[in-house]
Every structure is written in C-alpha cells, then in structure tokens.
Design a protein around this motif. Structure first.
Motif, PDB file in Angstrom:
ATOM      1  N   LEU A 171       0.910  -1.132  -0.195  1.00  0.00           N
ATOM      2  CA  LEU A 171       0.082   0.036  -0.166  1.00  0.00           C
ATOM      3  C   LEU A 171       0.911   1.181  -0.006  1.00  0.00           C
ATOM      4  O   LEU A 171       1.481   1.488   0.874  1.00  0.00           O
ATOM      5  N   HIS A 172       0.757   2.072  -1.165  1.00  0.00           N
ATOM      6  CA  HIS A 172       1.391   3.118  -1.258  1.00  0.00           C
ATOM      7  C   HIS A 172       1.037   4.357  -0.111  1.00  0.00           C
ATOM      8  O   HIS A 172      -0.182   4.260   0.029  1.00  0.00           O
ATOM      9  N   GLY A 173       1.827   4.810   0.733  1.00  0.00           N
ATOM     10  CA  GLY A 173       1.479   5.902   1.663  1.00  0.00           C
ATOM     11  C   GLY A 173       1.908   7.361   1.192  1.00  0.00           C
ATOM     12  O   GLY A 173       2.845   7.335   0.551  1.00  0.00           O
ATOM     13  N   TYR A 174       0.754   8.255   1.488  1.00  0.00           N
ATOM     14  CA  TYR A 174       0.844   9.642   0.741  1.00  0.00           C
ATOM     15  C   TYR A 174       0.826  10.534   1.650  1.00  0.00           C
ATOM     16  O   TYR A 174       0.207  10.550   2.517  1.00  0.00           O
ATOM     17  N   GLU A 175       1.587  11.849   1.477  1.00  0.00           N
ATOM     18  CA  GLU A 175       1.237  13.101   1.925  1.00  0.00           C
ATOM     19  C   GLU A 175       0.268  13.716   1.036  1.00  0.00           C
ATOM     20  O   GLU A 175       0.843  13.837  -0.100  1.00  0.00           O
ATOM     21  N   VAL A 176      -0.728  14.316   1.486  1.00  0.00           N
ATOM     22  CA  VAL A 176      -1.731  14.986   0.414  1.00  0.00           C
ATOM     23  C   VAL A 176      -2.008  16.171   0.612  1.00  0.00           C
ATOM     24  O   VAL A 176      -2.812  16.702  -0.127  1.00  0.00           O
ATOM     25  N   THR A 177      -1.561  16.870   1.422  1.00  0.00           N
ATOM     26  CA  THR A 177      -1.781  18.381   1.782  1.00  0.00           C
ATOM     27  C   THR A 177      -0.334  18.937   1.690  1.00  0.00           C
ATOM     28  O   THR A 177       0.544  18.727   2.552  1.00  0.00           O
ATOM     29  N   PRO A 178       0.054  20.005   0.951  1.00  0.00           N
ATOM     30  CA  PRO A 178      -0.949  20.453  -0.244  1.00  0.00           C
ATOM     31  C   PRO A 178      -0.846  19.441  -1.445  1.00  0.00           C
ATOM     32  O   PRO A 178       0.145  18.722  -1.475  1.00  0.00           O
ATOM     33  N   PRO A 179      -2.141  19.534  -2.380  1.00  0.00           N
ATOM     34  CA  PRO A 179      -1.825  18.759  -3.462  1.00  0.00           C
ATOM     35  C   PRO A 179      -0.926  19.277  -4.355  1.00  0.00           C
ATOM     36  O   PRO A 179      -0.357  20.272  -4.359  1.00  0.00           O
ATOM     37  N   PRO A 180      -0.297  18.309  -5.422  1.00  0.00           N
ATOM     38  CA  PRO A 180      -0.570  16.859  -5.570  1.00  0.00           C
ATOM     39  C   PRO A 180      -0.029  16.061  -4.434  1.00  0.00           C
ATOM     40  O   PRO A 180       1.004  16.492  -3.732  1.00  0.00           O
ATOM     41  N   PRO A 181      -0.623  14.771  -4.507  1.00  0.00           N
ATOM     42  CA  PRO A 181      -0.149  14.037  -3.406  1.00  0.00           C
ATOM     43  C   PRO A 181       1.187  13.554  -3.725  1.00  0.00           C
ATOM     44  O   PRO A 181       1.796  13.440  -4.791  1.00  0.00           O
ATOM     45  N   GLU A 182       2.224  13.612  -2.607  1.00  0.00           N
ATOM     46  CA  GLU A 182       3.512  12.914  -2.532  1.00  0.00           C
ATOM     47  C   GLU A 182       3.474  11.445  -2.079  1.00  0.00           C
ATOM     48  O   GLU A 182       3.037  11.429  -0.731  1.00  0.00           O
ATOM     49  N   ASP A 183       4.173  10.395  -2.752  1.00  0.00           N
ATOM     50  CA  ASP A 183       4.328   9.379  -2.189  1.00  0.00           C
ATOM     51  C   ASP A 183       5.538   9.138  -1.150  1.00  0.00           C
ATOM     52  O   ASP A 183       6.706   9.251  -1.564  1.00  0.00           O
ATOM     53  N   VAL A 184       5.149   8.957  -0.118  1.00  0.00           N
ATOM     54  CA  VAL A 184       6.266   8.856   0.998  1.00  0.00           C
ATOM     55  C   VAL A 184       6.328   7.592   1.813  1.00  0.00           C
ATOM     56  O   VAL A 184       6.968   7.438   2.827  1.00  0.00           O
ATOM     57  N   SER A 185       6.030   6.435   1.194  1.00  0.00           N
ATOM     58  CA  SER A 185       5.969   5.122   1.426  1.00  0.00           C
ATOM     59  C   SER A 185       7.199   4.790   1.909  1.00  0.00           C
ATOM     60  O   SER A 185       7.645   4.192   2.907  1.00  0.00           O
ATOM     61  N   GLU A 186       8.420   5.332   1.035  1.00  0.00           N
ATOM     62  CA  GLU A 186       9.711   4.889   1.636  1.00  0.00           C
ATOM     63  C   GLU A 186      10.544   6.034   2.002  1.00  0.00           C
ATOM     64  O   GLU A 186      11.873   6.037   1.621  1.00  0.00           O
ATOM     65  N   LEU A 187      10.029   7.053   2.478  1.00  0.00           N
ATOM     66  CA  LEU A 187      10.694   8.333   2.788  1.00  0.00           C
ATOM     67  C   LEU A 187      11.767   8.129   3.878  1.00  0.00           C
ATOM     68  O   LEU A 187      12.834   8.776   4.026  1.00  0.00           O
ATOM     69  N   LEU A 188      11.268   7.245   4.845  1.00  0.00           N
ATOM     70  CA  LEU A 188      12.112   7.073   6.219  1.00  0.00           C
ATOM     71  C   LEU A 188      12.772   5.789   6.424  1.00  0.00           C
ATOM     72  O   LEU A 188      11.831   4.638   6.095  1.00  0.00           O
ATOM     73  N   SER A 189      13.644   5.676   7.039  1.00  0.00           N
ATOM     74  CA  SER A 189      14.256   4.235   7.265  1.00  0.00           C
ATOM     75  C   SER A 189      13.608   3.803   8.710  1.00  0.00           C
ATOM     76  O   SER A 189      13.385   4.593   9.655  1.00  0.00           O
ATOM     77  N   ALA A 190      13.152   2.454   8.702  1.00  0.00           N
ATOM     78  CA  ALA A 190      12.405   2.047   9.708  1.00  0.00           C
ATOM     79  C   ALA A 190      13.550   1.882  11.158  1.00  0.00           C
ATOM     80  O   ALA A 190      12.946   1.540  12.112  1.00  0.00           O
ATOM     81  N   SER A 191      14.721   2.133  10.678  1.00  0.00           N
ATOM     82  CA  SER A 191      15.712   1.891  11.972  1.00  0.00           C
ATOM     83  C   SER A 191      15.462   2.982  12.996  1.00  0.00           C
ATOM     84  O   SER A 191      15.877   2.842  14.230  1.00  0.00           O
ATOM     85  N   GLY A 192      14.870   4.090  12.711  1.00  0.00           N
ATOM     86  CA  GLY A 192      14.583   5.188  13.726  1.00  0.00           C
ATOM     87  C   GLY A 192      13.658   5.168  14.516  1.00  0.00           C
ATOM     88  O   GLY A 192      13.445   5.796  15.466  1.00  0.00           O
ATOM     89  N   VAL A 193      12.806   4.006  14.258  1.00  0.00           N
ATOM     90  CA  VAL A 193      11.715   3.624  15.192  1.00  0.00           C
ATOM     91  C   VAL A 193      11.615   2.468  15.762  1.00  0.00           C
ATOM     92  O   VAL A 193      10.829   2.187  17.048  1.00  0.00           O
ATOM     93  N   TRP A 194      12.163   1.430  15.194  1.00  0.00           N
ATOM     94  CA  TRP A 194      12.407  -0.104  15.571  1.00  0.00           C
ATOM     95  C   TRP A 194      11.366  -0.602  16.323  1.00  0.00           C
ATOM     96  O   TRP A 194      10.074  -0.742  15.737  1.00  0.00           O
ATOM     97  N   ALA A 195      11.505  -1.026  17.545  1.00  0.00           N
ATOM     98  CA  ALA A 195      10.355  -1.831  18.395  1.00  0.00           C
ATOM     99  C   ALA A 195       9.185  -0.693  18.655  1.00  0.00           C
ATOM    100  O   ALA A 195       8.296  -1.131  19.070  1.00  0.00           O
ATOM    101  N   SER A 196       9.425   0.484  18.277  1.00  0.00           N
ATOM    102  CA  SER A 196       8.234   1.650  18.937  1.00  0.00           C
ATOM    103  C   SER A 196       7.457   1.742  17.665  1.00  0.00           C
ATOM    104  O   SER A 196       6.319   2.030  17.625  1.00  0.00           O
ATOM    105  N   GLY A 197       7.605   1.276  16.124  1.00  0.00           N
ATOM    106  CA  GLY A 197       6.945   1.613  15.325  1.00  0.00           C
ATOM    107  C   GLY A 197       7.238   1.338  14.015  1.00  0.00           C
ATOM    108  O   GLY A 197       6.806   1.622  12.731  1.00  0.00           O
ATOM    109  N   GLY A 198       8.274   0.418  13.810  1.00  0.00           N
ATOM    110  CA  GLY A 198       9.216  -0.066  12.398  1.00  0.00           C
ATOM    111  C   GLY A 198       8.430  -1.363  11.906  1.00  0.00           C
ATOM    112  O   GLY A 198       8.959  -1.521  10.791  1.00  0.00           O
ATOM    113  N   ILE A 199       7.402  -2.109  12.371  1.00  0.00           N
ATOM    114  CA  ILE A 199       7.277  -3.435  11.797  1.00  0.00           C
ATOM    115  C   ILE A 199       6.352  -3.126  10.351  1.00  0.00           C
ATOM    116  O   ILE A 199       5.460  -2.008  10.466  1.00  0.00           O
TER     117      ILE A 199
END
Length: 401
Positions: free
Chosen positions: A248-276
């Motif tokens: 599922l592609h995740g987007y930032e929608v405001t302001p338009p047009p939408p920006e695909d941010v699915s792979e914007l961030l490394s999961a290493s920075g959230v790990w057990a708190s939010g990386g799954i």
C-alpha cells in the motif's frame, strides 16, 4: 492525478516528523485466513460502510486509499475505497504490505508479556536491574510502567539532534539499540507511575529489556513468540526504507498533488516502537490472537487489562483507556481492545473483542493525527466507531475485561 516525487519533500518535514512521533469496494466471505475473493450481493450494511469511506477518500485532505477487514463468526469481510497506488490505480488488497506504525507497540507488548508468562521477565523488573548501562536516574522505572506509558522517560523522537539527522537524511540508518542515547542526558519527565504520557522511548526500552533477559535479539523474539505461533508470514521488522512488494503506497496529501512517502524514512529510527511492516491479513491474525489469549495466560492478561486514563496516538474510537501494550476503546456499541498508529503515509487501527473472536483492522494511506489534521482525525474516529458497531452488531455488549 499527479504525484509529487520523493525529492520534492515539503519544507514542513520537521513538523510532520514531530507529529509522527515518527474507490473500489470488495466484500468477501473468507475461510480461516483472510484473502480477497469474489462475493455475490453486497449486504446493505457494507454499502453504508463503503459510502462512508468513499466520502472520506473524496473529501478535502482525504487519503488515496482505505482498507478495512472485519472478521466475526468464522468469516471476514473486506471493505475498501480508493487505490493502493495512484500511479497504477489498483485497489488495496489484504496481502499488501504497509507500515503499521505504533501498532508495532502491541507486538512489543506481546513479546514482553509472553516472557513474563514464561518467567523470564517480571512486570516489576527495573531498568536498573535489566539495563544498568542506561542513566541511573531512570533506574527505578519498571517494565510495567514502560508498557503502561507511565515511566516518565523523555521521548527520543522529540530530541532536536535526532530530528536534525532525519531532516538531513531521512533514510539514515540508525543503530536502533542506541536510540535512547539521544535523551540519556535528560531527567525523567515525572516520577514513575505518577501519570500517563505516551512516549516512543518506552517501547525501545522494553525491547532492550527482552533482549537482556533472554540473550536473544528482539527480531528473533518477535519471530519465535509472535509470528510463528500466530502464523504471520508477511510480517517483519526491517532496518531500511524499502517496502516489500506488493505494498500500500502511503501519501502526503496536503498540499496537493499527493506525494508518495512510502519509502521516505528508514525504519531503523523507530524500531520496536513503530517499525514493523505487515499486511491487513496478518494484522487481523495478530490482534485476534493477542486479545484472545493465544500468546500468554490469564494471569498475565489480568495484569495487562488493569486500565488507567490514557489514549493511544492517534486516539482510537470512543473513550480510550490504557493497559499494558493495549488500549480499551469504549464505543456507543460496546468495547473493543487494540492499538492505533500513525507514520508518514499511514494511519492504523486494529481492534478486537476481549475474547478475540471479532476483529477490525482499518488502514488509511495518509498520516492523520491531532497535530496535523484534527478535524480529519475526528471524522476518522467517527467512521471507525461505525465500523466497530457493525462488528459488534447482533452480539452482546462487551465490557473489555
């Protein structure tokens, strides 16, 4: 619809990172697992639910896609609106990977409580006993307080140095086991146990405690204590920014047009708190097993469900109360237990009845929380409550114990 490229990140990324604390419809009758399938006629209530999420998708600041899985009485229904990918226009599917954000904290709770059930950890174990390298001022904090978000630990995701690294390189590879170093020079925010304050640092500390107690890496504990017992085959805790296909592609929608941010961030920075990373199908299996008693016994469950005032982030439907790695959502139709989460591109809710027999997962492909979009969050919570009411329809009211 045009989509902004990843390189065109908005100037307000800092505010979004702080707030993160980092139309097609299918109704399916499903077997023991959860999978898309053709269905004959669409029930009246599903048309009503579909209309709500279609309007939400089409509304100002609406997400490109929504997928909800409702499971009860041995069958599942999938209600979805919008698209999984604006480039291809394909609809969301239950086997699409996605960032589950802070619902990862429930997986963290599952590991810790399974170890408590086995006697490898105790809820009153302290950071001083298990993690003596952490600041002495934090030493009296217990595992129970970490899981209850009453520890007082400063939140490392609010630290200016941490945020500066992300702004400079959103895909920076952090040493996940050293994330608490960003706030190691800071005192506790309050006396442990005296108040509730949601903090991403809590679950980093929990994961480190599980490793210290077992001598086993947290990722393997997840596999052995959660994924395998519940049959989760498309769930994992990555370190990098890539998502497995399909997703599922995740987007930032405001302001338009939408920006695909699915792979914007490394999961290493959230790990057990939010990386799954997981799928709607696997998240459904998890929440049913987690609330239904598949991972630990009744004595631990009783401790987990000692509720106190406190809301998940973002708040779930109805009135929220906090347990250990679990929240109680009291709606007008009854109580469900679960967790929420949000991350750039994604907002999540998973919930189930206290016996795990009925469940709801509700995934949205943009970030919605009280800081970024308070009006949309209230609309989302109202829609989620209607889905919970549909889930509990024709069943007795539940009190959450």
């Amino acid at each position: 619809m045009a989509v902004r490229p990843l390189s065109a990140r908005p100037a307000r990324l800092r505010g979004r990172l702080r707030a993160s604390a980092v139309v097609a419809v299918c109704v399916a009758a499903l077997c023991p697992g959860v999978a898309d399938a053709a269905a004959p006629a669409e029930p009246h209530d599903d048309r009503r639910l579909r209309q709500q999420i279609e309007e939400f998708v089409r509304g100002p600041g609406g997400p490109p896609g929504v997928i909800a899985v409702l499971r009860r009485d041995g069958s599942s229904r999938v209600v979805r609106a919008g698209v999984a990918d604006l480039e291809t226009g394909r609809p969301p599917r239950v086997d699409d990977h996605m960032r589950i954000a802070s619902t990862s904290k429930a997986f963290n709770g599952a590991v810790a409580l399974a170890l408590v059930d086995r006697g490898a950890l105790a809820l009153d174990d302290t950071l001083r006993e298990r993690l003596p390298r952490l600041p002495a001022a934090w030493g009296a904090v217990t595992l129970r307080q970490l899981l209850h978000h009453t520890s007082g630990l400063p939140d490392y995701t609010e630290d200016p140095a941490f945020l500066d690294i992300l702004l400079d390189d959103p895909r920076h590879r952090f040493d996940s086991r050293r994330l608490l170093d960003f706030v190691a020079d800071e005192p506790l925010r309050f006396r442990p146990g005296s108040r509730y304050r949601y903090s991403n640092s809590d679950n980093i500390a929990v994961a480190l405690m599980t490793e210290a107690a077992t001598g086993t890496r947290y990722e393997r504990l997840l596999r052995d204590l959660v994924y395998r017992p519940l049959g989760l085959r498309r769930t994992g805790l990555p370190q990098g920014h890539r998502l497995p296909e399909p997703y599922l592609h995740g987007y930032e929608v405001t302001p338009p047009p939408p920006e695909d941010v699915s792979e914007l961030l490394s999961a290493s920075g959230v790990w057990a708190s939010g990386g799954i990373v997981s799928t709607p199908a696997d998240l459904t299996r998890f929440v049913r097993g987690y609330t239904g008693g598949a991972l630990f016994g009744r004595a631990v469950t009783r401790e987990q469900r000692r509720w106190r005032e406190g809301a998940s982030e973002p708040a779930g439907p109805g009135r929220n109360k906090a347990g250990l790695g679990l929240f109680r959502y009291e709606t007008r139709c009854g109580v469900v237990l679960g967790h929420t989460g949000n991350f750039p591109g994604y907002t999540q809710l998973m919930a189930a009845t206290p016996d795990g027999r009925r469940s709801l997962t509700f995934s949205v492909t943009t970030q919605i929380n009280r800081d970024l979009a308070p009006d949309r969050l209230e609309r989302l919570r109202a829609i989620q409550e209607d889905f919970v009411c549909d889930l509990l329809r024709d069943g007795r009211r539940t009190d959450g114990r």
